[in-house]
Design an enzyme around this catalytic site. Structure first.
Site, mmCIF file in Angstrom:
data_model
loop_
_atom_site.group_PDB
_atom_site.id
_atom_site.type_symbol
_atom_site.label_atom_id
_atom_site.label_comp_id
_atom_site.label_asym_id
_atom_site.label_seq_id
_atom_site.Cartn_x
_atom_site.Cartn_y
_atom_site.Cartn_z
ATOM 1 N N ARG A 188 56.709 18.369 -65.886
ATOM 2 C CA ARG A 188 57.376 19.137 -66.764
ATOM 3 C C ARG A 188 58.532 18.227 -67.606
ATOM 4 O O ARG A 188 58.736 18.302 -68.475
ATOM 5 C CB ARG A 188 58.278 20.388 -65.869
ATOM 6 C CG ARG A 188 57.391 21.252 -65.719
ATOM 7 C CD ARG A 188 58.179 22.545 -65.130
ATOM 8 N NE ARG A 188 57.405 23.691 -64.477
ATOM 9 C CZ ARG A 188 56.990 23.895 -63.523
ATOM 10 N NH1 ARG A 188 57.165 22.784 -62.372
ATOM 11 N NH2 ARG A 188 56.344 24.685 -62.901
ATOM 12 N N ARG A 245 61.923 11.147 -57.448
ATOM 13 C CA ARG A 245 62.242 11.339 -56.138
ATOM 14 C C ARG A 245 62.567 9.796 -55.664
ATOM 15 O O ARG A 245 61.837 8.907 -56.046
ATOM 16 C CB ARG A 245 61.088 12.060 -55.304
ATOM 17 C CG ARG A 245 60.760 13.307 -55.523
ATOM 18 C CD ARG A 245 61.987 14.224 -54.857
ATOM 19 N NE ARG A 245 61.731 15.657 -54.958
ATOM 20 C CZ ARG A 245 62.241 16.434 -55.779
ATOM 21 N NH1 ARG A 245 62.939 15.947 -56.856
ATOM 22 N NH2 ARG A 245 61.781 17.481 -55.817
ATOM 23 N N GLU A 286 68.650 10.365 -48.742
ATOM 24 C CA GLU A 286 69.620 11.211 -49.693
ATOM 25 C C GLU A 286 70.433 12.139 -48.840
ATOM 26 O O GLU A 286 69.606 13.298 -48.417
ATOM 27 C CB GLU A 286 68.864 11.763 -50.780
ATOM 28 C CG GLU A 286 69.611 12.141 -52.055
ATOM 29 C CD GLU A 286 68.920 12.469 -53.278
ATOM 30 O OE1 GLU A 286 68.687 11.742 -54.193
ATOM 31 O OE2 GLU A 286 68.674 13.821 -53.443
ATOM 32 N N HIS A 290 72.627 12.422 -57.616
ATOM 33 C CA HIS A 290 71.742 13.618 -57.907
ATOM 34 C C HIS A 290 72.121 14.450 -58.949
ATOM 35 O O HIS A 290 72.532 15.672 -58.789
ATOM 36 C CB HIS A 290 71.175 13.758 -56.596
ATOM 37 C CG HIS A 290 69.721 14.716 -56.689
ATOM 38 N ND1 HIS A 290 68.944 14.927 -55.651
ATOM 39 C CD2 HIS A 290 69.170 15.560 -57.718
ATOM 40 C CE1 HIS A 290 67.853 15.383 -56.153
ATOM 41 N NE2 HIS A 290 67.828 15.638 -57.419
#
Length: 342
Positions: free
Chosen positions: A172, A253, A281, A300
């Site tokens: 996407r 990722r 993370e 992030h």
């Protein structure tokens, strides 16, 4: 919006933290939520295993989940015999919905399409700034305190005219990034084993193998899912294919990149990396990623933040509207897609 009659409104429960709820639902969206669904007290829970939560689950037809939602496992499903749908106000659902929900035929929807918008915008902005070499000029200017001098000669030429951007993964976000790059004088390559050349042509990109993309690109942006076969997709060998002064952008990722190999290559001054995601993370405070020249870390932030999260709430409310009026969902998650989506 047409408000459904009271007997058509599904009973709903929000399973998310107070912070997530407050970010997603401002006053107008809370009003729309209550117009579309019957919501008893408590309207929101942060866990689904306590006696009060189990009592609430007994009559619930729709669970609305978000970031930080509790796991939806077999016990939750057993406690919710009337459950018809899980509407997720976030991206991936892989981490919190167990196999039993799919086996039971519970409808699952995701706001991943809405969350792709800010990620793609962040990526585009990063590509254009790095393509202009703006961060390097800012660093040189701050270090030398003069707008001219030999420091400028150490900065490679801009690649925003005639340069090449490689998009790894036409997900996407990857598709949106490719579309956003169309107005610029930049060649766009893409690598994705699930996309054929005809589909790539419709997106305005040239489909190539990953190794070729790395060799030809000035800037590489990662949009592949986290799967066993994509772990360290960019290992030492593939990072070595990147040209001098290449820039790597990762908003997907952290596990897609071999961090140790990346540190070694950036320390040599051969490339830059803009990492919005890492593995693990969050990073431990002594991670060399913090101190390696050429590596820029953001915590992030590419996905929806602050008012941007209202897109996610709108996506969930639209799904709730469709459900209440007996219309098909807008963004259902196909169980089969879990093998290759993020």
């Amino acid at each position: 919006m047409t408000t459904p009659p009271d007997d058509a409104r599904p009973t709903a429960l929000l399973a998310m933290s107070r912070t997530t709820f407050d970010d997603l639902f401002d006053a107008p969206r809370r009003d729309r939520l209550h117009a579309l669904a019957a919501i008893a007290a408590p309207a929101r829970v942060e866990e689904l295993s306590s006696p009060p939560a189990i009592t609430r689950l007994h009559d619930v037809e729709v669970l609305i989940t978000g970031w930080g939602t509790p796991a939806l496992n077999a016990d939750v499903l057993a406690a919710a015999p009337r459950l018809r749908a899980v509407l997720h106000a976030g991206g991936s659902v892989k981490g919190h919905i167990s196999q039993e929900f799919w086996d039971a035929g519970v409808l699952v929807t995701s706001a991943a399409e809405a969350n792709a918008i800010p990620v793609a915008e962040f990526t585009l902005a990063t590509i254009l700034l790095e393509g202009k070499r703006s961060p390097r000029y800012a660093e040189g200017y701050a270090g030398e305190r003069t707008a001219s001098g030999r420091w400028r000669s150490r900065i490679p030429p801009s690649v925003n005219f005639g340069g090449t951007v490689g998009v790894v993964g036409l997900s996407r976000v990857g598709r949106r990034v490719a579309g956003l790059l169309r107005p610029f004088d930049i060649e766009v390559l893409a690598s994705d084993p699930l996309v054929d050349p005809r589909q790539a042509a419709l997106l305005g990109v040239e489909l190539v193998e990953l190794d070729e993309l790395l060799v030809r690109s000035d800037i590489v942006t990662l949009h592949a899912p986290e799967l066993p076969e994509t772990h360290h997709l960019l290992d030492a060998r593939r990072l070595g294919l990147l040209r001098q002064d290449a820039v790597l952008v990762n908003t997907a990722r952290g596990s897609l990149i071999d961090a140790e190999a990346l540190v070694a290559r950036c320390r040599d001054g051969r490339m830059r990396a803009i990492l919005d995601v890492t593995d693990p993370e969050p990073l431990p405070s002594d991670s060399p990623l913090f101190t390696t020249p050429g590596i820029v870390l953001t915590p992030h932030i590419a996905g929806a933040m602050h008012p941007e999260t209202h897109r996610l709430a709108d996506a969930v409310l639209d799904e709730l509207d469709h459900l209440a009026h007996g219309r098909p969902p807008r963004h259902p998650v196909d169980r089969r897609s879990l093998e290759y989506i993020a």
